[in-house]
Enzyme design. Structure first.
Site, short mmCIF file in Angstrom:
data_model
loop_
_atom_site.label_atom_id
_atom_site.label_comp_id
_atom_site.label_asym_id
_atom_site.label_seq_id
_atom_site.Cartn_x
_atom_site.Cartn_y
_atom_site.Cartn_z
N SER A 140 -0.29 5.56 1.47
CA SER A 140 0.70 6.64 1.54
C SER A 140 0.23 7.70 2.52
O SER A 140 -0.95 7.72 2.90
CB SER A 140 0.83 7.25 0.14
N TYR B 90 -1.11 10.63 -8.15
CA TYR B 90 -0.61 9.82 -7.03
C TYR B 90 -1.53 9.99 -5.82
O TYR B 90 -1.95 9.02 -5.18
CB TYR B 90 0.82 10.24 -6.69
P1 NAP Z 1 10.42 1.98 -5.76
O1 NAP Z 1 11.72 1.66 -5.09
O2 NAP Z 1 10.37 2.91 -6.93
O3 NAP Z 1 9.68 0.62 -6.12
C1 NAP Z 1 8.49 0.58 -6.88
C2 NAP Z 1 8.20 -0.85 -7.24
O4 NAP Z 1 7.01 -0.92 -8.06
C3 NAP Z 1 9.33 -1.46 -8.07
O5 NAP Z 1 9.48 -2.81 -7.73
C4 NAP Z 1 8.78 -1.34 -9.48
O6 NAP Z 1 9.33 -2.26 -10.40
C5 NAP Z 1 7.33 -1.67 -9.23
N1 NAP Z 1 6.51 -1.29 -10.37
C6 NAP Z 1 6.23 -0.05 -10.82
N2 NAP Z 1 5.50 -0.13 -11.95
C7 NAP Z 1 5.30 -1.45 -12.20
C8 NAP Z 1 4.62 -2.18 -13.24
N3 NAP Z 1 4.01 -1.57 -14.27
N4 NAP Z 1 4.63 -3.53 -13.18
C9 NAP Z 1 5.27 -4.17 -12.18
N5 NAP Z 1 5.94 -3.55 -11.19
C10 NAP Z 1 5.95 -2.19 -11.21
O7 NAP Z 1 9.41 2.64 -4.71
P2 NAP Z 1 9.04 2.32 -3.21
O8 NAP Z 1 9.31 3.54 -2.45
O9 NAP Z 1 9.61 1.01 -2.76
O10 NAP Z 1 7.45 2.19 -3.36
C11 NAP Z 1 6.74 1.01 -3.13
C12 NAP Z 1 5.30 1.38 -2.77
O11 NAP Z 1 5.30 2.18 -1.59
C13 NAP Z 1 4.60 2.22 -3.85
O12 NAP Z 1 3.24 1.85 -3.93
C14 NAP Z 1 4.74 3.65 -3.29
O13 NAP Z 1 3.74 4.50 -3.77
C15 NAP Z 1 4.59 3.37 -1.82
N6 NAP Z 1 5.10 4.42 -0.93
C16 NAP Z 1 6.43 4.72 -0.88
C17 NAP Z 1 6.87 5.72 0.03
C18 NAP Z 1 8.32 6.08 0.20
O14 NAP Z 1 8.63 6.98 0.97
N7 NAP Z 1 9.27 5.42 -0.46
C19 NAP Z 1 5.96 6.37 0.83
C20 NAP Z 1 4.60 6.04 0.74
C21 NAP Z 1 4.19 5.05 -0.14
P3 NAP Z 1 10.59 -1.80 -11.34
O15 NAP Z 1 11.79 -1.74 -10.44
O16 NAP Z 1 10.64 -2.88 -12.35
O17 NAP Z 1 10.23 -0.44 -11.90
#
Ligand code: NAP
Length: 258
Positions: A150, A163
């Protein structure tokens, strides 16, 4: 003739955690576009990802859903071993699943600390371990690990103590594992996404003031899309990146350069 084979995932099987939505889905679809097969590990159904992948691939089933609740109390070794036995060998692992909790540091609860560290850091480490054990036990095998970091691997942020700790930790862990496993044929790298359009950032995008502030600071002038991260992941999973170990690549529209 252009030879793009260094960027191909033809014949490769890649496990992606949290592949049902957001960045994980973007990575899964990019892997399929690059010719790979995806073991889509998560706790929600993968129908939407499977449907979109089917339209991109000649393979009959480019996405195989694998049930995985990455709760810290449920060690991920059994899940990875079962997936390897049923669908392996697995050539790459993307630790994408992640959660965030927001509160002032003065009020931050132990539960919000443990939940976030459990999924973002502990589960990611033990999945790396489970994957690497299978790679080293398999004669001739090599592996690629991509961890999702991140901007808060580099910056402090506010109101997201666990986080920031987990994402700073994942960058350090990526370096440590790269040092231990480079000579075992395993590349460990990370991608640090900037602000990407997913469920995770919906509230920010819906807040007109925050949205304007964020867009005003991104040199590219737009939010990132999950496919932006997917394409970078394909590079780190393909042979083009064979000499990369321990890097965390920002894919952030220039946010950190500002
Ligand atoms: P998101 O749409 O909220 O997706 C998160 C994913 O993680 C979902 O598939 C969720 O599954 C899964 N997950 C969470 N807890 C879990 C568990 N206990 N067991 C299995 N799966 C689990 O968020 P995103 O933005 O795509 O984030 C994906 C990654 O990118 C994360 O590591 C986040 O920190 C990182 N990130 C995102 C951003 C951004 O701007 N979006 C920026 C930097 C880093 P469910 O749908 O079943 O909850």
């Amino acid at each position: 003739m252009i030879d793009l084979s260094a960027f191909s995932l033809e014949g490769k099987t890649i496990m992606v955690t949290g592949a049902n939505t957001g960045i994980g889905q973007g990575i899964a679809l990019a892997v399929v576009r690059a010719g790979g097969r995806v073991l889509a590990a998560g706790r929600s159904n993968m129908d939407d990802t499977s449907r979109q992948a089917a339209a991109l691939s000649h393979m009959e089933a480019p996405i195989t859903p694998i049930f995985a609740d990455l709760d810290p109390l449920m060690p991920p070794h059994a899940m990875l071993d079962a997936a390897w036995d049923a669908h392996g060998p697995i050539h790459g692992l993307v630790n994408n699943a992640g959660i965030i909790r927001r509160a002032d540091a003065l009020d931050f609860t132990e539960e919000d600390w443990d939940d976030v560290m459990g999924v973002n850091l502990k589960a990611a480490f033990f999945l790396c371990q489970a994957f690497a054990r299978r790679v080293v036990q398999t004669p001739g095998a090599t592996g690629k690990i991509v961890n999702i970091a991140s901007m808060l691997s580099f910056q402090g942020g506010i109101r997201v103590a666990s986080y920031t700790a987990s994402k700073s930790g994942i960058m350090g862990l990526t370096r440590l594992l790269a040092c231990e496993w480079a000579q075992k044929g395993i590349n460990v790298n990370a991608i640090a996404p900037g602000y990407i359009e997913t469920n995770n950032t919906e509230a920010l995008r819906n807040d007109p003031d925050r949205n304007t502030q964020i867009l005003g600071r991104i040199p590219a002038g737009r939010w990132g899309e999950p496919s932006d991260i997917g394409d970078a992941a394909v590079f780190l999973l393909a042979s083009a990146s064979n000499y990369m170990h321990g890097a965390t690549i920002p894919v952030d529209g220039g946010w950190l350069a500002r």
